[in-house]
Design a protein around this motif. Structure first.
Motif, PDB file in Angstrom:
ATOM      1  N   ARG A   1     -23.737  24.737   3.995  1.00  0.00           N
ATOM      2  CA  ARG A   1     -22.726  23.999   4.747  1.00  0.00           C
ATOM      3  C   ARG A   1     -21.283  24.207   4.062  1.00  0.00           C
ATOM      4  N   PRO A   2     -20.563  24.147   4.883  1.00  0.00           N
ATOM      5  CA  PRO A   2     -18.924  24.521   4.676  1.00  0.00           C
ATOM      6  C   PRO A   2     -18.734  23.617   3.366  1.00  0.00           C
ATOM      7  N   ILE A   3     -17.732  24.355   2.372  1.00  0.00           N
ATOM      8  CA  ILE A   3     -17.288  23.798   1.439  1.00  0.00           C
ATOM      9  C   ILE A   3     -15.857  23.790   1.747  1.00  0.00           C
ATOM     10  N   ILE A   4     -14.884  22.652   1.692  1.00  0.00           N
ATOM     11  CA  ILE A   4     -13.535  22.748   1.721  1.00  0.00           C
ATOM     12  C   ILE A   4     -12.918  22.146   0.686  1.00  0.00           C
ATOM     13  N   ASP A   5     -11.822  23.030   0.306  1.00  0.00           N
ATOM     14  CA  ASP A   5     -10.839  22.994  -0.510  1.00  0.00           C
ATOM     15  C   ASP A   5      -9.333  22.184   0.079  1.00  0.00           C
ATOM     16  N   PHE A   6      -9.446  20.610  -0.062  1.00  0.00           N
ATOM     17  CA  PHE A   6      -8.507  19.911   0.704  1.00  0.00           C
ATOM     18  C   PHE A   6      -7.136  20.299   0.131  1.00  0.00           C
ATOM     19  N   GLN A   7      -7.005  20.872  -0.990  1.00  0.00           N
ATOM     20  CA  GLN A   7      -5.541  21.253  -1.535  1.00  0.00           C
ATOM     21  C   GLN A   7      -4.981  22.318  -0.791  1.00  0.00           C
ATOM     22  N   LEU A   8      -5.942  23.360  -0.226  1.00  0.00           N
ATOM     23  CA  LEU A   8      -5.658  24.290   0.329  1.00  0.00           C
ATOM     24  C   LEU A   8      -5.383  24.142   1.874  1.00  0.00           C
ATOM     25  N   CYS A   9      -5.946  23.280   2.419  1.00  0.00           N
ATOM     26  CA  CYS A   9      -5.829  23.069   3.903  1.00  0.00           C
ATOM     27  C   CYS A   9      -4.629  22.539   4.374  1.00  0.00           C
ATOM     28  N   THR A  10      -3.833  23.075   5.300  1.00  0.00           N
ATOM     29  CA  THR A  10      -3.005  22.765   5.814  1.00  0.00           C
ATOM     30  C   THR A  10      -3.005  21.869   7.239  1.00  0.00           C
ATOM     31  N   GLY A  11      -4.482  21.629   7.678  1.00  0.00           N
ATOM     32  CA  GLY A  11      -4.424  20.789   8.837  1.00  0.00           C
ATOM     33  C   GLY A  11      -4.009  21.752  10.072  1.00  0.00           C
ATOM     34  N   CYS A  12      -4.050  23.006  10.166  1.00  0.00           N
ATOM     35  CA  CYS A  12      -3.533  23.913  11.297  1.00  0.00           C
ATOM     36  C   CYS A  12      -4.473  23.614  12.438  1.00  0.00           C
ATOM     37  N   GLY A  13      -5.902  23.462  12.144  1.00  0.00           N
ATOM     38  CA  GLY A  13      -6.716  23.176  13.276  1.00  0.00           C
ATOM     39  C   GLY A  13      -7.221  24.380  13.687  1.00  0.00           C
ATOM     40  N   GLN A  14      -7.184  25.389  13.443  1.00  0.00           N
ATOM     41  CA  GLN A  14      -8.201  26.684  13.814  1.00  0.00           C
ATOM     42  C   GLN A  14      -9.544  26.531  13.775  1.00  0.00           C
ATOM     43  N   CYS A  15     -10.002  25.914  12.642  1.00  0.00           N
ATOM     44  CA  CYS A  15     -11.256  25.678  12.497  1.00  0.00           C
ATOM     45  C   CYS A  15     -12.128  24.700  13.476  1.00  0.00           C
ATOM     46  N   LEU A  16     -11.186  23.815  13.747  1.00  0.00           N
ATOM     47  CA  LEU A  16     -11.563  22.779  14.809  1.00  0.00           C
ATOM     48  C   LEU A  16     -11.821  23.223  16.076  1.00  0.00           C
ATOM     49  N   THR A  17     -11.257  24.269  16.672  1.00  0.00           N
ATOM     50  CA  THR A  17     -11.446  24.867  17.971  1.00  0.00           C
ATOM     51  C   THR A  17     -12.445  25.836  17.804  1.00  0.00           C
ATOM     52  N   LYS A  18     -12.714  26.496  16.622  1.00  0.00           N
ATOM     53  CA  LYS A  18     -13.842  27.454  16.752  1.00  0.00           C
ATOM     54  C   LYS A  18     -15.097  26.888  16.359  1.00  0.00           C
ATOM     55  N   CYS A  19     -15.429  25.745  15.992  1.00  0.00           N
ATOM     56  CA  CYS A  19     -16.560  25.068  15.560  1.00  0.00           C
ATOM     57  C   CYS A  19     -17.395  24.641  16.770  1.00  0.00           C
ATOM     58  N   PRO A  20     -18.745  25.521  16.970  1.00  0.00           N
ATOM     59  CA  PRO A  20     -19.428  25.217  18.168  1.00  0.00           C
ATOM     60  C   PRO A  20     -20.171  23.839  18.112  1.00  0.00           C
ATOM     61  N   GLY A  21     -20.218  23.315  16.891  1.00  0.00           N
ATOM     62  CA  GLY A  21     -21.077  21.960  16.874  1.00  0.00           C
ATOM     63  C   GLY A  21     -19.836  20.866  16.875  1.00  0.00           C
ATOM     64  N   LEU A  22     -18.765  21.118  17.380  1.00  0.00           N
ATOM     65  CA  LEU A  22     -17.751  20.122  17.807  1.00  0.00           C
ATOM     66  C   LEU A  22     -17.475  19.080  16.239  1.00  0.00           C
ATOM     67  N   ALA A  23     -17.779  19.637  15.241  1.00  0.00           N
ATOM     68  CA  ALA A  23     -18.054  18.983  13.989  1.00  0.00           C
ATOM     69  C   ALA A  23     -16.711  18.887  13.161  1.00  0.00           C
ATOM     70  N   ILE A  24     -15.525  19.352  13.470  1.00  0.00           N
ATOM     71  CA  ILE A  24     -14.543  19.186  12.712  1.00  0.00           C
ATOM     72  C   ILE A  24     -13.216  18.501  13.428  1.00  0.00           C
TER      73      ILE A  24
ATOM     74  N   CYS B   1     -10.373  30.045   9.223  1.00  0.00           N
ATOM     75  CA  CYS B   1      -9.597  29.787   8.316  1.00  0.00           C
ATOM     76  C   CYS B   1      -8.648  30.795   7.497  1.00  0.00           C
ATOM     77  N   LYS B   2      -7.345  30.880   7.894  1.00  0.00           N
ATOM     78  CA  LYS B   2      -6.555  31.883   7.175  1.00  0.00           C
ATOM     79  C   LYS B   2      -5.986  31.565   6.022  1.00  0.00           C
TER      80      LYS B   2
END
Ligand code: SF4
Ligand code: SF4
Length: 254
Positions: free
Chosen positions: A60-83, A46-47
């Motif tokens: 466990r990851p903690i996300i700030d939804f206001q900063l998230c742009t939905g770019c999807g970078q984390c989705l493809t990097k998660c080995p657990g397919l959890a995003i 996440c950049k």
């Protein structure tokens, strides 16, 4: 329930869902990572600083939804397919759901499929609007589904049988196709163990982690049995692939 079945409860989900207001503003990551494990590629991917720095690798990851742009970078990097990336701003009645996908063949853009929930139960029709094939070291593809907006927080997979053909590979380790499995069932092999012994399905490096449920599903469909009452194959240790050096090295047994 999560520990036993891998399926999060409603309470688990409530903890990780952004507000309806935030979901309506645009794409946002939903991180369905419920156990403390030594893993953090979501954070490093996440950049935008939306995933907070881990205090320790097991956090466990903690996300700030206001900063998230939905770019999807984390989705493809998660080995657990959890995003998953959810976009409820798409229209008043439909939302987009991006899911990580590691099956082949990939579905074609424009087809309709059955959307499945976290338990694998069919819940709605969904349209495949985009297919982004994984490249390079990172082979995770991303499928974007258009679903009725009320199911955006429920659809987490699609029924791969909706676009299976006889050439579809069921067991990737041994290269066994759906057509070969169907022929064996027609010849009278009706349990996982029988099909495993005659074809080697499920005997490759992954030890059937991916194919055994598909195989069970296919036997149930072809023979009219209920999957719940059908025997699963026998699992013997090691229960996950390990380097032969680990076995050779061993440890003293007291
Ligand atoms: S979707 Fe993008 S901005 Fe949001 S958490 Fe993931 S990497 Fe960060
Ligand atoms: S990369 Fe995926 S599995 Fe690993 S901590 Fe992040 S969300 Fe969890």
């Amino acid at each position: 329930m999560l520990i036993k079945t891998g399926i999060p409860t409603n309470e688990d989900i409530k903890e990780i869902v952004p507000s309806k207001e935030r979901r309506g503003k645009g794409p946002v990551a939903i991180i369905e990572c419920f156990q403390e494990i030594p893993c953090n590629p979501c954070y490093t991917a996440c950049k935008f600083g939306a995933i907070k720095e881990f205090e320790n690798i097991n956090q466990r990851p903690i996300i700030d939804f206001q900063l998230c742009t939905g770019c999807g970078q984390c989705l493809t990097k998660c080995p657990g397919l959890a995003i998953f990336i959810i976009d409820e701003s798409y229209s008043d009645t439909e939302a987009l759901v991006q899911i990580p996908y590691e099956f082949l063949p990939l579905p074609k853009e424009g087809i309709f499929v059955t959307g499945l929930n976290r338990e694998g139960k069919p819940i709605c029709r969904a349209k495949v609007v985009k297919v982004k094939q994984g490249k390079g070291e990172n082979k995770t593809s991303v499928i974007t589904l258009k679903v009725p907006i009320e199911y955006s927080m429920e659809v987490r997979f699609l029924n791969i049988e909706d676009y299976f053909s006889d050439n579809t590979i069921i067991c990737r380790c041994e290269g066994i196709t759906l057509g070969e499995i169907k022929n064996l069932i027609k010849e009278g092999y009706e349990t996982i163990d029988e099909i495993k012994r005659i074809s080697r399905v499920g005997m490759g490096p992954c030890q059937g982690r991916t194919c055994r449920h598909l195989l069970l599903q296919e036997i149930a469909k072809e023979t009219g049995q209920n999957m719940k009452n059908m025997p699963m194959s026998t699992f013997r240790p090691p229960i996950k692939p390990i380097n032969i050096g680990i076995i050779a090295g061993g440890e003293d047994d007291e």
